[in-house]
Design an enzyme around this catalytic site. Structure first.
Site, PDB file in Angstrom:
ATOM      1  N   HIS A  31      53.705  67.749  12.469  1.00 52.95           N
ATOM      2  CA  HIS A  31      53.079  66.552  13.021  1.00 52.95           C
ATOM      3  C   HIS A  31      52.739  66.695  14.505  1.00 52.95           C
ATOM      4  O   HIS A  31      51.928  65.949  15.028  1.00 52.95           O
ATOM      5  CB  HIS A  31      53.886  65.285  12.723  1.00 52.95           C
ATOM      6  CG  HIS A  31      55.098  65.107  13.584  1.00 52.95           C
ATOM      7  ND1 HIS A  31      56.289  65.724  13.341  1.00 52.95           N
ATOM      8  CD2 HIS A  31      55.300  64.351  14.692  1.00 52.95           C
ATOM      9  CE1 HIS A  31      57.167  65.371  14.249  1.00 52.95           C
ATOM     10  NE2 HIS A  31      56.600  64.534  15.101  1.00 52.95           N
ATOM     11  N   LYS A  55      49.288  65.214  17.184  1.00 57.49           N
ATOM     12  CA  LYS A  55      49.434  64.355  18.374  1.00 57.49           C
ATOM     13  C   LYS A  55      48.144  64.406  19.186  1.00 57.49           C
ATOM     14  O   LYS A  55      47.588  65.492  19.402  1.00 57.49           O
ATOM     15  CB  LYS A  55      50.621  64.813  19.232  1.00 57.49           C
ATOM     16  CG  LYS A  55      51.964  64.516  18.569  1.00 57.49           C
ATOM     17  CD  LYS A  55      53.101  64.726  19.523  1.00 57.49           C
ATOM     18  CE  LYS A  55      54.453  64.597  18.815  1.00 57.49           C
ATOM     19  NZ  LYS A  55      54.901  63.232  18.596  1.00 57.49           N
ATOM     20  N   ASP A 108      64.711  73.213  13.304  1.00 59.14           N
ATOM     21  CA  ASP A 108      64.131  71.865  13.263  1.00 59.14           C
ATOM     22  C   ASP A 108      62.943  71.734  14.226  1.00 59.14           C
ATOM     23  O   ASP A 108      61.983  71.036  13.928  1.00 59.14           O
ATOM     24  CB  ASP A 108      65.225  70.850  13.644  1.00 59.14           C
ATOM     25  CG  ASP A 108      64.805  69.408  13.402  1.00 59.14           C
ATOM     26  OD1 ASP A 108      64.181  69.140  12.356  1.00 59.14           O
ATOM     27  OD2 ASP A 108      65.096  68.555  14.262  1.00 59.14           O
ATOM     28  N   HIS A 135      57.400  73.126  15.672  1.00 60.65           N
ATOM     29  CA  HIS A 135      56.690  72.366  16.711  1.00 60.65           C
ATOM     30  C   HIS A 135      56.494  73.177  17.992  1.00 60.65           C
ATOM     31  O   HIS A 135      55.374  73.267  18.523  1.00 60.65           O
ATOM     32  CB  HIS A 135      57.462  71.093  17.076  1.00 60.65           C
ATOM     33  CG  HIS A 135      57.725  70.181  15.909  1.00 60.65           C
ATOM     34  ND1 HIS A 135      56.829  69.990  14.895  1.00 60.65           N
ATOM     35  CD2 HIS A 135      58.781  69.379  15.615  1.00 60.65           C
ATOM     36  CE1 HIS A 135      57.325  69.131  14.024  1.00 60.65           C
ATOM     37  NE2 HIS A 135      58.522  68.749  14.437  1.00 60.65           N
ATOM     38  N   LYS A 162      68.431  67.466  21.635  1.00 61.15           N
ATOM     39  CA  LYS A 162      68.710  66.051  21.371  1.00 61.15           C
ATOM     40  C   LYS A 162      69.700  65.554  22.413  1.00 61.15           C
ATOM     41  O   LYS A 162      70.438  66.336  22.996  1.00 61.15           O
ATOM     42  CB  LYS A 162      69.291  65.880  19.976  1.00 61.15           C
ATOM     43  CG  LYS A 162      68.286  66.280  18.892  1.00 61.15           C
ATOM     44  CD  LYS A 162      68.486  65.508  17.628  1.00 61.15           C
ATOM     45  CE  LYS A 162      67.453  65.880  16.564  1.00 61.15           C
ATOM     46  NZ  LYS A 162      66.216  65.116  16.663  1.00 61.15           N
TER      47      LYS A 162
HETATM   48  C1  BG6 Z   1      60.939  66.164  13.568  1.00 62.38           C
HETATM   49  C2  BG6 Z   1      62.361  66.615  13.667  1.00 62.38           C
HETATM   50  O1  BG6 Z   1      60.141  67.170  13.011  1.00 62.38           O
HETATM   51  O2  BG6 Z   1      60.456  65.850  14.867  1.00 62.38           O
HETATM   52  C3  BG6 Z   1      63.218  65.540  14.326  1.00 62.38           C
HETATM   53  O3  BG6 Z   1      62.854  66.891  12.377  1.00 62.38           O
HETATM   54  C4  BG6 Z   1      62.635  65.127  15.650  1.00 62.38           C
HETATM   55  O4  BG6 Z   1      64.548  66.000  14.506  1.00 62.38           O
HETATM   56  C5  BG6 Z   1      61.157  64.787  15.497  1.00 62.38           C
HETATM   57  O5  BG6 Z   1      63.326  63.979  16.104  1.00 62.38           O
HETATM   58  C6  BG6 Z   1      60.515  64.579  16.854  1.00 62.38           C
HETATM   59  O6  BG6 Z   1      59.222  64.078  16.652  1.00 62.38           O
HETATM   60  P1  BG6 Z   1      58.551  63.144  17.745  1.00 62.38           P
HETATM   61  O7  BG6 Z   1      57.142  62.977  17.275  1.00 62.38           O
HETATM   62  O8  BG6 Z   1      59.338  61.864  17.722  1.00 62.38           O
HETATM   63  O9  BG6 Z   1      58.672  63.885  19.031  1.00 62.38           O
END
Ligand code: BG6
Length: 488
Positions: free
Chosen positions: A172, A176, A229, A234, A334
């Site tokens: 995802h 963005k 994760d 990402h 985190k």
């Molecule tokens: C997800 C992770 O892919 O992305 C989560 O599994 C994380 O742990 C999240 O919190 C963060 O996404 P965003 O868009 O809130 O930065």
């Protein structure tokens, strides 16, 4: 156009947190084809009405501007239905096929928002039920596998029943708006391209910091950790977006070919770089915005002796002509001191100094691409201030900043990441999805880190919740003579 969206994991955390709110926004913006049905699938015994009520309750906790009125939800809910399925039972897929046959749609999207362990079963069963025809598209959520071997196994099964054009591996972060603006900045403007290389760039930093802990996902997270994760997907996708060569056009494969080249050029790990250039941490008790929060090991679902990392910082290098010798620093975690995701491109200082400049390492020329919570660009320059200061008779420059706030410029009602990506799936646009070879290459690169950790009996370095992670992350970057932006 008509579509059916079958949401496997329809009562799960992801459907709840991201997918349903995004579908509602698309509905509200009028971009979701009205001839659509959204069918939540899970093991619970629910009627369509009960499922709609469950989803409605979800909206009580979304921000006010994104919350539907009663009337809006009633209209949205007409698209929603529910099907109880045991994902290992072929008869249940036959029931799904029968439901889809009631009104054949132009496009059928199977969204696998389930545990990755179920991906191969679901894909195989979809094929057995004859649901893998050319109108079908399958969306696979990350993490796709646990390591290279499991990722390959999933990809092999999925590709044995679907073509690559039908497979949408979602990351995802690529949806963005700020990441799309990074592509626009680099490939729609000629201004930065001549500077975008080793001769002018000293280092690049990618930060994805979260204030959130593991929430209700303790058990899942404890077997996953920050590297799988966030970094494997990402952060490496952001690294590709910032480091890739200009693609020959904007088609999916042209973009994905260039991203793949970056991943293939990442310098392989050596025992020395694994020990010097990777830092793992785990949050201890601390405070976020003045509120006490527990240690990771005391979160529900987490093993009290867990050695899972909630923070990673690493130094990578891309071995090609454009980037040789330029360090790329990635850090994510985190329970950090802020909710802040950004990419920072630090340029080299002027080659010949005729002015006095600040000694601070963050106060040179810098381009900051802000991903969240703000979405925009900052260009940091040095200028002559109003009250000209001198040191030893030479004018002293001061840092100034050009600030482009995309939320202000384009409005905050812009299409969010999941909304954008869901609409792309329905329209069959693959540009912002990840190809299997990219994913495998990313796993290949992170795997030596995982191997090293699994053979390392020491625990991750503890950091207090609400800080910027273990001090070793600062020491790592300081060895190169640089610092993280908040430290300079
Ligand atoms: C997800 C992770 O892919 O992305 C989560 O599994 C994380 O742990 C999240 O919190 C963060 O996404 P965003 O868009 O809130 O930065």
């Amino acid at each position: 156009m008509s579509f059916d969206l079958i949401l496997f994991g329809g009562t799960g955390d992801l459907a709840w947190r991201k997918i349903m709110p995004a579908l509602f926004q698309a509905f509200r913006h009028g971009s979701l084809p009205v001839e659509g049905r959204i069918v939540g699938v899970a093991r619970d015994d629910l009627s369509d009405e009960q499922y709609r009520a469950l989803i409605k309750s979800r909206f009580d906790s979304v921000e006010l501007a994104k919350r539907p009125s009663e009337e809006e939800f009633a209209r949205f809910a007409q698209m929603l239905g529910y099907l109880r399925m045991d994902l290992s039972n072929p008869a249940d897929y036959a029931a799904l096929a029968a439901r889809l046959q009631e009104r054949p749609a132009d496009v059928v999207v199977m969204y696998l928002a389930t545990a990755p362990g179920l991906f191969t079963t679901v894909c195989e069963q979809i094929a057995v039920a004859g649901l893998n025809g050319p109108t079908t598209r399958v969306v696979l959520e990350k993490p796709l596998g646990h390591d290279l071997a499991s990722n390959r196994a999933i990809n092999q099964t999925v590709r044995s029943v679907l073509t690559e054009q039908q497979i949408f591996r979602i990351d995802h972060y690529l949806g963005k708006p700020s990441v799309q603006n990074l592509f626009a900045l680099r490939f729609g403007n000629a201004l930065f391209e001549p500077l975008w290389r080793r001769e002018h760039i000293a280092n690049i930093q990618i930060t994805i910091a979260e204030e959130l802990g593991v929430e209700k996902r303790g058990a899942f997270y404890d077997s996953t950790g920050a590297l799988r994760d966030m970094v494997q997907n990402h952060a490496l996708q952001l690294l590709c977006a910032v480091a890739m060569e200009p693609p020959i056009n904007a088609h999916a494969d042209a973009i994905r070919d260039e991203k793949l080249k970056v991943l293939r050029s990442l310098k392989p790990w050596t025992p020395e770089t694994l020990s010097q250039h990777v830092v793992r941490g785990q949050y201890a008790a601390g405070a976020i915005k003045g509120e006490a929060v527990p240690a990771y090991r005391h979160e529900p679902g987490v093993n009290p002796d867990s050695r899972t990392e909630t923070f990673v910082a690493l130094r990578a290098e891309i071995a090609n002509w454009r980037w040789a010798g330029v360090p790329f620093y990635i850090r994510t975690g985190k329970r950090l001191a802020g909710h802040d995701a950004h990419i920072e491109v630090n340029f080299r200082p002027a080659p010949h100094a005729i002015f006095n400049t600040p000694q601070n390492c963050s106060e040179g020329n810098r381009l900051v691409i802000n991903l969240q919570p703000r979405d925009g660009l900052e260009l940091h320059l040095l200028a002559q201030g109003a009250n000209q200061r001198h040191r030893h008779g030479t004018p002293m420059l001061q840092p100034v900043q050009l600030d482009l706030d995309f939320d202000k410029r384009f409005g905050t009602e812009r299409v969010g990441a999941y909304e954008r990506l869901l609409l792309d799936v329905i329209d069959g646009r693959l540009n912002l999805f990840v190809r299997s070879d990219e994913q495998e290459e990313a796993w290949r690169w992170v795997e030596p880190i995982l191997d090293r950790w699994s053979n390392d009996p020491t625990a991750p370095r503890a950091y207090a919740a609400g800080t910027w992670g273990p001090s070793a992350a600062s020491a790592m970057i300081a060895r190169d003579g640089f610092c993280w932006s908040e430290e300079c």
